[in-house]
Design a protein around this motif. Sequence first.
Motif, PDB file in Angstrom:
ATOM      1  N   ALA A  57       0.870  -1.178   0.000  1.00  0.00           N
ATOM      2  CA  ALA A  57       0.000   0.000   0.000  1.00  0.00           C
ATOM      3  C   ALA A  57       0.904   1.224   0.000  1.00  0.00           C
ATOM      4  N   SER A  58       0.541   2.207  -0.796  1.00  0.00           N
ATOM      5  CA  SER A  58       1.377   3.387  -1.006  1.00  0.00           C
ATOM      6  C   SER A  58       1.082   4.485   0.000  1.00  0.00           C
ATOM      7  N   THR A  59       2.136   5.060   0.574  1.00  0.00           N
ATOM      8  CA  THR A  59       1.957   6.215   1.444  1.00  0.00           C
ATOM      9  C   THR A  59       1.647   7.468   0.640  1.00  0.00           C
ATOM     10  N   THR A  60       2.004   7.471  -0.632  1.00  0.00           N
ATOM     11  CA  THR A  60       1.757   8.642  -1.470  1.00  0.00           C
ATOM     12  C   THR A  60       0.288   8.769  -1.837  1.00  0.00           C
ATOM     13  N   TYR A  61      -0.365   7.628  -2.049  1.00  0.00           N
ATOM     14  CA  TYR A  61      -1.722   7.638  -2.566  1.00  0.00           C
ATOM     15  C   TYR A  61      -2.711   6.994  -1.594  1.00  0.00           C
ATOM     16  N   SER A  62      -2.466   7.134  -0.296  1.00  0.00           N
ATOM     17  CA  SER A  62      -3.365   6.641   0.740  1.00  0.00           C
ATOM     18  C   SER A  62      -3.445   7.687   1.842  1.00  0.00           C
ATOM     19  N   GLU A  63      -4.350   7.470   2.789  1.00  0.00           N
ATOM     20  CA  GLU A  63      -4.441   8.304   3.977  1.00  0.00           C
ATOM     21  C   GLU A  63      -4.118   7.452   5.200  1.00  0.00           C
ATOM     22  N   PRO A  64      -3.370   7.972   6.155  1.00  0.00           N
ATOM     23  CA  PRO A  64      -2.904   7.148   7.279  1.00  0.00           C
ATOM     24  C   PRO A  64      -4.024   6.475   8.069  1.00  0.00           C
ATOM     25  N   PHE A  65      -5.087   7.203   8.386  1.00  0.00           N
ATOM     26  CA  PHE A  65      -6.128   6.624   9.232  1.00  0.00           C
ATOM     27  C   PHE A  65      -6.797   5.445   8.542  1.00  0.00           C
ATOM     28  N   ASN A  66      -7.142   5.619   7.274  1.00  0.00           N
ATOM     29  CA  ASN A  66      -7.839   4.549   6.573  1.00  0.00           C
ATOM     30  C   ASN A  66      -6.947   3.332   6.384  1.00  0.00           C
ATOM     31  N   PRO A 117      -6.412   9.556  22.103  1.00  0.00           N
ATOM     32  CA  PRO A 117      -6.177  10.227  20.818  1.00  0.00           C
ATOM     33  C   PRO A 117      -4.684  10.339  20.571  1.00  0.00           C
ATOM     34  N   ILE A 118      -4.297  10.544  19.303  1.00  0.00           N
ATOM     35  CA  ILE A 118      -2.869  10.719  19.026  1.00  0.00           C
ATOM     36  C   ILE A 118      -2.545  12.187  18.762  1.00  0.00           C
ATOM     37  N   ASP A 119      -3.538  12.969  18.339  1.00  0.00           N
ATOM     38  CA  ASP A 119      -3.389  14.412  18.126  1.00  0.00           C
ATOM     39  C   ASP A 119      -2.097  14.751  17.377  1.00  0.00           C
ATOM     40  N   TYR A 120      -1.927  14.102  16.215  1.00  0.00           N
ATOM     41  CA  TYR A 120      -0.729  14.338  15.411  1.00  0.00           C
ATOM     42  C   TYR A 120      -0.958  15.530  14.488  1.00  0.00           C
ATOM     43  N   ALA A 121      -0.051  16.461  14.518  1.00  0.00           N
ATOM     44  CA  ALA A 121      -0.095  17.608  13.605  1.00  0.00           C
ATOM     45  C   ALA A 121       1.303  17.798  13.035  1.00  0.00           C
ATOM     46  N   GLY A 122       1.479  17.418  11.769  1.00  0.00           N
ATOM     47  CA  GLY A 122       2.793  17.512  11.133  1.00  0.00           C
ATOM     48  C   GLY A 122       2.759  18.404   9.915  1.00  0.00           C
ATOM     49  N   LYS A 123       3.809  18.305   9.135  1.00  0.00           N
ATOM     50  CA  LYS A 123       3.923  19.133   7.939  1.00  0.00           C
ATOM     51  C   LYS A 123       2.948  18.685   6.852  1.00  0.00           C
ATOM     52  N   HIS A 124       2.711  17.372   6.780  1.00  0.00           N
ATOM     53  CA  HIS A 124       1.913  16.835   5.688  1.00  0.00           C
ATOM     54  C   HIS A 124       0.576  16.254   6.130  1.00  0.00           C
ATOM     55  N   TYR A 125       0.450  15.867   7.398  1.00  0.00           N
ATOM     56  CA  TYR A 125      -0.761  15.212   7.867  1.00  0.00           C
ATOM     57  C   TYR A 125      -1.174  15.756   9.229  1.00  0.00           C
ATOM     58  N   THR A 126      -2.474  15.771   9.442  1.00  0.00           N
ATOM     59  CA  THR A 126      -3.049  16.075  10.749  1.00  0.00           C
ATOM     60  C   THR A 126      -4.084  14.996  11.047  1.00  0.00           C
ATOM     61  N   VAL A 127      -3.851  14.238  12.118  1.00  0.00           N
ATOM     62  CA  VAL A 127      -4.725  13.106  12.452  1.00  0.00           C
ATOM     63  C   VAL A 127      -4.994  13.125  13.947  1.00  0.00           C
ATOM     64  N   ALA A 128      -6.263  13.130  14.310  1.00  0.00           N
ATOM     65  CA  ALA A 128      -6.629  13.195  15.728  1.00  0.00           C
ATOM     66  C   ALA A 128      -6.552  11.833  16.409  1.00  0.00           C
ATOM     67  N   GLY A 129      -7.117  10.797  15.754  1.00  0.00           N
ATOM     68  CA  GLY A 129      -7.190   9.501  16.410  1.00  0.00           C
ATOM     69  C   GLY A 129      -8.178   9.554  17.571  1.00  0.00           C
TER      70      GLY A 129
END
Length: 437
Positions: free
Chosen positions: A94-103, A186-198
Amino acid sequence: MKKEIHLNLFIHSRGHHEASWRDPASTALPLTDIRYYIDCAQKAEAAHFDSIFLADLLTLPDDIDSAARCWLEPVTTLAALAIATNHLGLIATASTTYSEPFNLARQFASIDHVSGGRVGWNIVTSFSPAAGRNFGKIGKLDHSLRYEMGEEFVTIAKALWDSWDDDAVLDDRAGGVYVQKDRVRPIDYAGKHYTVAGPLNLPRSPQGRPVLVQAGSSESGMNFAARHAEAVFTAHLEKSTAQDFYRDLKARVVAASRPADQSLILPGLSPMIGGTENEAKQLVQSLDDLSDPEVGRKRLSANFGGQDFSHLPLDQPLRVEDFPDPGKNEAARSRSALIVSAVRQEGLTLRQLLAKFAGARGHFVYAGTPEQVADLIEDWIDTGAADGFNIMPPLLPKMLDAFTDEVVPLLKRRGRFRTQYIGTTLREHYGLTRPPM
């Protein structure tokens, strides 16, 4: 005590030789028929393979008129194979370029639950202009940017898989408590490319996390593997380069504060097996004779990000200057470097180059008897070139049958391969520790 060998089966098209689909000995089933994959997986499980692997394509290839390169989406296919097998590890790209982390984290965690802890994720930081048009990511995604995104992506996926404690699900019917909410975060990740709450919306899976697999051999790829990969698929045309890679990557793993044995190195091996060496070589020649050079030319172009090679004559010796600099290649950097190296060292014509890569796209191709194949496997393991092999049969299922019926029993009799499954998870098959909370 001699080192035990790990074996993964790479199921690809009707075999890894580009002309395998035309051979009458290949499967008669369509590549969209799940029975084909179930048959291969069950044969691998009967032989006690560690795992199987499915690759992915995110576009319809230009050579679809003359190459069998459209098959089932791999993650979905793993879910079906999880029900059809009991012990076998199940790995998909599975590609990190063409996927979303949570899904993606949710999909792989689900299959780990479905399979009882047998899933692995082959992480690719892929790039393709055609794929970009399918996913709304038009524009240049350079090599370093993709690995930067991949680093964030994997960090998020790990955090999501760890967002539930192992004992978070209480399922106390009498007391009325299903989940202990203080054990889910929750993970509350906020980075340069992704923001994911979890947090992830399902409990921690049997393995804690899926086994992480990686296949890049560029400088960025090897550093990424040293930090994250628990198994590494790699391509080599000769043992000496495999030994160099093995020493280098193991040192990087240790430098990343990880035990060297927690990152297995599995080079690709595409064995053509015959009753005699001459018979095996004749089988290779019969497949080569079915190859279309223009299909090979298109694949060569894809390895160099769409570079046009139509002007190169088939029977004129190639020069290194005929190819773009692999170090600037934004597509398959390590594979393009392998191609240019072969041209530099062997003085190949284009026809010879295409034939060399028709068998397994730059992985080690070998034609011989079962005894010779078993000897080669032992030799690479015992001389520091591999921890096991990514077996890539050139013709499926014929060469899978030959390998499981004739080579695997030899390795078992020599005490080099398991005679039964001891563990139940892919981590146990690979000798990997379960990630702690």
